[in-house]
Design a protein around this motif. Sequence first.
Motif, PDB file in Angstrom:
ATOM      1  N   ILE A  69       3.582   4.636   8.063  1.00 36.96           N
ATOM      2  CA  ILE A  69       2.830   5.687   7.371  1.00 36.96           C
ATOM      3  C   ILE A  69       1.558   5.144   6.740  1.00 36.96           C
ATOM      4  O   ILE A  69       0.774   5.889   6.191  1.00 36.96           O
ATOM      5  CB  ILE A  69       3.679   6.400   6.295  1.00 36.96           C
ATOM      6  N   TYR A  70       1.375   3.828   6.813  1.00 33.67           N
ATOM      7  CA  TYR A  70       0.151   3.228   6.303  1.00 33.67           C
ATOM      8  C   TYR A  70      -0.555   2.484   7.418  1.00 33.67           C
ATOM      9  O   TYR A  70       0.052   2.100   8.414  1.00 33.67           O
ATOM     10  CB  TYR A  70       0.435   2.242   5.162  1.00 33.67           C
ATOM     11  N   GLN A  71      -1.842   2.241   7.228  1.00 35.48           N
ATOM     12  CA  GLN A  71      -2.579   1.378   8.127  1.00 35.48           C
ATOM     13  C   GLN A  71      -2.593  -0.011   7.515  1.00 35.48           C
ATOM     14  O   GLN A  71      -3.205  -0.238   6.477  1.00 35.48           O
ATOM     15  CB  GLN A  71      -4.015   1.880   8.299  1.00 35.48           C
ATOM     16  N   VAL A  72      -1.878  -0.924   8.155  1.00 39.37           N
ATOM     17  CA  VAL A  72      -1.786  -2.285   7.645  1.00 39.37           C
ATOM     18  C   VAL A  72      -2.538  -3.210   8.596  1.00 39.37           C
ATOM     19  O   VAL A  72      -2.269  -3.233   9.796  1.00 39.37           O
ATOM     20  CB  VAL A  72      -0.319  -2.734   7.526  1.00 39.37           C
ATOM     21  N   PHE A  73      -3.489  -3.953   8.051  1.00 34.71           N
ATOM     22  CA  PHE A  73      -4.305  -4.836   8.877  1.00 34.71           C
ATOM     23  C   PHE A  73      -3.870  -6.283   8.689  1.00 34.71           C
ATOM     24  O   PHE A  73      -3.738  -6.755   7.563  1.00 34.71           O
ATOM     25  CB  PHE A  73      -5.780  -4.678   8.516  1.00 34.71           C
ATOM     26  N   CYS A  74      -3.645  -6.954   9.813  1.00 37.10           N
ATOM     27  CA  CYS A  74      -3.163  -8.326   9.762  1.00 37.10           C
ATOM     28  C   CYS A  74      -4.117  -9.264  10.486  1.00 37.10           C
ATOM     29  O   CYS A  74      -4.809  -8.875  11.420  1.00 37.10           O
ATOM     30  CB  CYS A  74      -1.779  -8.437  10.409  1.00 37.10           C
ATOM     31  N   CYS A  75      -4.098 -10.517  10.078  1.00 39.47           N
ATOM     32  CA  CYS A  75      -4.840 -11.574  10.750  1.00 39.47           C
ATOM     33  C   CYS A  75      -4.164 -11.875  12.087  1.00 39.47           C
ATOM     34  O   CYS A  75      -2.951 -12.032  12.142  1.00 39.47           O
ATOM     35  CB  CYS A  75      -4.827 -12.815   9.855  1.00 39.47           C
ATOM     36  N   PRO A  76      -4.938 -11.952  13.187  1.00 31.93           N
ATOM     37  CA  PRO A  76      -4.339 -12.236  14.498  1.00 31.93           C
ATOM     38  C   PRO A  76      -3.876 -13.687  14.625  1.00 31.93           C
ATOM     39  O   PRO A  76      -3.120 -14.014  15.523  1.00 31.93           O
ATOM     40  CB  PRO A  76      -5.467 -11.929  15.483  1.00 31.93           C
ATOM     41  N   LYS A  77      -4.326 -14.548  13.735  1.00 34.37           N
ATOM     42  CA  LYS A  77      -3.974 -15.969  13.825  1.00 34.37           C
ATOM     43  C   LYS A  77      -2.643 -16.252  13.128  1.00 34.37           C
ATOM     44  O   LYS A  77      -1.746 -16.853  13.692  1.00 34.37           O
ATOM     45  CB  LYS A  77      -5.072 -16.827  13.196  1.00 34.37           C
ATOM     46  N   VAL A 127      -0.871 -10.238   6.129  1.00 27.98           N
ATOM     47  CA  VAL A 127      -1.544  -8.977   5.827  1.00 27.98           C
ATOM     48  C   VAL A 127      -2.874  -9.224   5.135  1.00 27.98           C
ATOM     49  O   VAL A 127      -2.952  -9.954   4.149  1.00 27.98           O
ATOM     50  CB  VAL A 127      -0.648  -8.091   4.941  1.00 27.98           C
ATOM     51  N   LEU A 128      -3.915  -8.629   5.691  1.00 26.27           N
ATOM     52  CA  LEU A 128      -5.252  -8.747   5.109  1.00 26.27           C
ATOM     53  C   LEU A 128      -5.539  -7.601   4.160  1.00 26.27           C
ATOM     54  O   LEU A 128      -6.247  -7.746   3.166  1.00 26.27           O
ATOM     55  CB  LEU A 128      -6.309  -8.757   6.204  1.00 26.27           C
ATOM     56  N   GLY A 129      -5.014  -6.441   4.483  1.00 34.10           N
ATOM     57  CA  GLY A 129      -5.286  -5.292   3.649  1.00 34.10           C
ATOM     58  C   GLY A 129      -4.510  -4.092   4.111  1.00 34.10           C
ATOM     59  O   GLY A 129      -3.998  -4.051   5.221  1.00 34.10           O
ATOM     60  N   VAL A 130      -4.425  -3.125   3.242  1.00 33.43           N
ATOM     61  CA  VAL A 130      -3.681  -1.918   3.563  1.00 33.43           C
ATOM     62  C   VAL A 130      -4.601  -0.721   3.363  1.00 33.43           C
ATOM     63  O   VAL A 130      -5.260  -0.585   2.336  1.00 33.43           O
ATOM     64  CB  VAL A 130      -2.447  -1.770   2.643  1.00 33.43           C
ATOM     65  N   GLY A 131      -4.661   0.106   4.383  1.00 29.99           N
ATOM     66  CA  GLY A 131      -5.480   1.290   4.295  1.00 29.99           C
ATOM     67  C   GLY A 131      -4.677   2.443   3.737  1.00 29.99           C
ATOM     68  O   GLY A 131      -3.553   2.284   3.262  1.00 29.99           O
ATOM     69  N   GLY A 132      -5.266   3.610   3.771  1.00 31.48           N
ATOM     70  CA  GLY A 132      -4.580   4.779   3.258  1.00 31.48           C
ATOM     71  C   GLY A 132      -3.524   5.259   4.227  1.00 31.48           C
ATOM     72  O   GLY A 132      -3.347   4.723   5.317  1.00 31.48           O
TER      73      GLY A 132
END
Length: 52
Positions: A33-41, A45-50
């Motif tokens: 239910i969230y947009q979670v951005f992760c480092c590919p390396k 988790v780099l950040g969480v969107g709405g």
Amino acid sequence: MVAIDKEKISPICPHCEQKIDRVIMVNRGAFSIYQVFCCPKCEKVLGVGGAA
Ligand SMILES: [Zn+2]
């Protein structure tokens, strides 16, 4: 009005300190239910969107 400078820099992951040119958007399980951005390396988790 805030001035924005466009620079062609490579973002660096704050966790593994490697240059990253893309991020992974996690969209599964508890994160669905969230947009979670992760480092590919390092996959941290780099950040969480709405809510998506
Ligand atoms: Zn990383």
